[in-house]
Design a protein around this motif. Structure first.
Motif, PDB file in Angstrom:
ATOM      1  N   ARG A  79     -13.614  -2.359   1.738  1.00 57.84           N
ATOM      2  CA  ARG A  79     -12.653  -1.261   1.811  1.00 57.84           C
ATOM      3  C   ARG A  79     -13.202  -0.081   2.589  1.00 57.84           C
ATOM      4  NH1 ARG A  79      -8.325  -1.324  -1.840  1.00 57.84           N
ATOM      5  NH2 ARG A  79      -8.294  -3.243  -3.058  1.00 57.84           N
ATOM      6  N   ARG A  86      -5.744  -8.605 -10.035  1.00 62.19           N
ATOM      7  CA  ARG A  86      -5.937  -7.720 -11.179  1.00 62.19           C
ATOM      8  C   ARG A  86      -4.616  -7.292 -11.800  1.00 62.19           C
ATOM      9  NH1 ARG A  86     -10.808  -5.919  -8.336  1.00 62.19           N
ATOM     10  NH2 ARG A  86      -9.494  -4.699  -6.977  1.00 62.19           N
ATOM     11  N   GLY A 102      -2.449   3.162  -5.204  1.00 65.58           N
ATOM     12  CA  GLY A 102      -3.733   3.559  -5.781  1.00 65.58           C
ATOM     13  C   GLY A 102      -3.668   3.618  -7.295  1.00 65.58           C
ATOM     14  N   ARG A 108       0.838  -1.207   0.000  1.00 67.04           N
ATOM     15  CA  ARG A 108       0.000   0.000   0.000  1.00 67.04           C
ATOM     16  C   ARG A 108       0.871   1.255   0.000  1.00 67.04           C
ATOM     17  NH1 ARG A 108      -4.877  -1.025  -1.017  1.00 67.04           N
ATOM     18  NH2 ARG A 108      -4.814  -3.252  -1.228  1.00 67.04           N
ATOM     19  N   HIS A 151      -7.089  -2.385 -12.687  1.00 61.62           N
ATOM     20  CA  HIS A 151      -8.519  -2.639 -12.839  1.00 61.62           C
ATOM     21  C   HIS A 151      -8.975  -2.315 -14.261  1.00 61.62           C
ATOM     22  CE1 HIS A 151     -12.633  -3.242 -11.653  1.00 61.62           C
ATOM     23  NE2 HIS A 151     -12.966  -2.034 -12.044  1.00 61.62           N
ATOM     24  N   ALA A 203      -3.409   0.116  -8.749  1.00 63.67           N
ATOM     25  CA  ALA A 203      -4.707  -0.558  -8.685  1.00 63.67           C
ATOM     26  C   ALA A 203      -5.638  -0.034  -9.773  1.00 63.67           C
ATOM     27  CB  ALA A 203      -5.331  -0.361  -7.302  1.00 63.67           C
ATOM     28  N   GLU A 204      -5.572   1.282  -9.995  1.00 60.65           N
ATOM     29  CA  GLU A 204      -6.415   1.917 -11.026  1.00 60.65           C
ATOM     30  C   GLU A 204      -6.097   1.362 -12.420  1.00 60.65           C
ATOM     31  OE1 GLU A 204      -9.595   4.037 -10.716  1.00 60.65           O
ATOM     32  OE2 GLU A 204      -8.205   3.659  -9.071  1.00 60.65           O
TER      33      GLU A 204
END
Lengths: 320, 320
Positions: free
Chosen positions: A269, A133, A37, A32, A44, A40-41
């Motif tokens: 989340r 992902r 972020g 993390r 996805h 992950a964006e």
């Protein structure tokens, strides 16, 4: 330098088969860190193509061996294995490295990654879908996720796959345990492993009986006998996984499942975030003041919680 | 009419020994009705005098029998029993009534109340401390709380007592199970029940060995042999509970424990409240819109959670 590359550059490298770039992306979502972020964006956005297969069951059923063998027989160009085993001391220490006891069974082309719990189980439940992902978006297929099916969190992680294989071994005990743990409900395919043991056929019959009693409409989980350490039954098992994949894609079940999973993930989340904030509040000055009043019996714990909740969310009324 | 009386009037009646008034107060906090907050407030203000004793252990260890016997030997004017047993079909149906299988063992003067889980375990964890305080504020003493020590929630409820008694039965298995379930850590006193069985002394020795390995400073949990269905060892068990009560009151451990419990309770209630709000958000129009964007892969589940979190708590930055 790999460490100075942006997430987009790392994804490009990972798609070209650069394993260290892929490893770095996974580390980012696992830790993390600041780029998590963004990773992950991107992941996805580009994910949704891989077949995601979960392998779960009690410790000692031979999940790792089945997982490794499946990676080989799947025939995918770039199979990936994500091994999550909170109860294993082996995995516990192997957060960043590959997992040793699988190496025998996996050809050179499989990408293997271990993830350990490290603290809160809810955090793992959040990190695993991101990791799946990332592998998917990097072009891995299939993505095989191995978990120990012992607790609620583990079962929910197993259920994060498109197809979930539940591994049991011969003997009533195991089937009953699987039932208790809620594994029967998440099973799309059963493997009765160690099928060279005396009562393998009995175990299959028991599972079929349970399925007779309460199987979901549309798909009945097939039961496959395997002896994974000799490679027996693995191709048949993979064929059933493929049959389930086809079933999902032909019906609208795949989109429904993924939609449901997205919802569960967002709820999880939000809860994680709120829990963090609850801890911040209680450790704040107003939290300490409220606890002092509770200790002096001026207000009840419920009233203190309401006060602190309202200061957090801007006063939407008491929540007792 | 009892049903039209205010919480203050009901407390006054309950303190005078009116059991129906006491029952109504407990129903109010259990059902979380409109008056629940007020009842909890009054109860907390006047509580803190009763000895609160938790009795926990695996199913079948004889907890109920021990609980009933202790209520009798405690010598309290008004002993109360709160029986919480989520796994028992008996208790499951007996939410409002008294509990039948205890009646043999309890003299006419004990007040007995069953509480069942009814839905979320977190809700029970919130209702039990309120119920204890209602009994305490109504002048009951001791308040004996019986729980099944099988899961995290049950263990945390057991730990809500001032003195926690863990009941095991002879045989290594049980001691090991108790250890795994985290019961050893919460035990202030051990009862080895069914001590007429062959290996009772062995069970005591095993427990003593475990205590040698890792007991907390200041107080070492004594191990008492009991045969509760014949009433043997119950007076010795109660004497050890009293000794622990005295230890708590002489040190500042009682206040420390209660302070810690208040804190845990406030955190638990904040989380419960936040969880309810998280569910509301996800079911709102903005929740549905965010999920739609996740399904179309425009934003990740983490980004959706951050957006919704910020709309809830007024934007304290992302929480990925």
């Amino acid at each position: 330098m790999l460490s100075t590359r942006s997430p987009d550059e790392l994804f490009a490298a990972a798609r070209d088969g650069n394993r260290r770039a892929l490893g770095r992306l996974l580390t980012m979502v696992e830790r993390r860190d600041d780029n998590a972020g963004l990773v992950a964006e991107r992941a996805h956005r580009d994910a949704g193509h891989a077949r995601v297969v979960g392998i779960t069951g009690a410790p000692g059923t031979g999940k790792s061996t089945i997982t490794g063998r499946l990676a080989v027989v799947s025939g995918g160009d770039r199979p990936a294995v994500l091994a999550i085993d909170p109860s294993s001391p082996l995995t516990g220490g192997a957060i960043l490295g590959d997992r040793i006891r699988m190496d025998d069974h996996v050809s050179g082309s499989a990408f293997i990654r271990s993830m350990a719990t490290r603290g809160h189980a809810g955090g793992l439940a959040a990190a695993v879908p991101d990791a799946i992902r990332v592998l998917d978006a990097a072009g891995c297929d299939p993505v095989i996720v191995e978990t120990v099916g012992v607790g609620q969190v583990e079962v929910s992680i197993a259920a994060a796959a498109d197809t979930t294989v539940v591994v049991v071994t011969p003997g009533w005990g195991d089937a009953v345990q699987a039932n208790k743990a809620g594994l029967l409900e998440v099973a799309d395919v059963f493997a009765v492993n160690k099928a060279d043991r005396p009562d393998a056929r009995g175990a299959r019959r028991d599972l079929e009986l349970m399925l007779d009693l309460g199987h979901r409409g549309g798909w009945r989980a097939p039961v496959v006998l395997t002896t994974a350490n000799r490679g027996e039954g693995i191709e048949e098992l993979w064929a059933e996984i493929e049959r389930h994949t086809a079933h999902l894609r032909e019906s609208d079940e795949l989109l429904r499942r993924r939609g449901r999973r997205h919802r569960d993930e967002v709820v999880n989340r939000i809860e994680l975030g709120l829990r963090g904030r609850a801890r911040q509040i209680i450790e704040s000055r107003s939290g300490a003041a409220a606890l002092g009043r509770v200790d002096r019996r001026e207000i009840s714990p419920g009233a203190a919680a309401d006060m602190l909740l309202n200061s957090l969310t801007g006063g939407a009324g008491p929540e007792s």
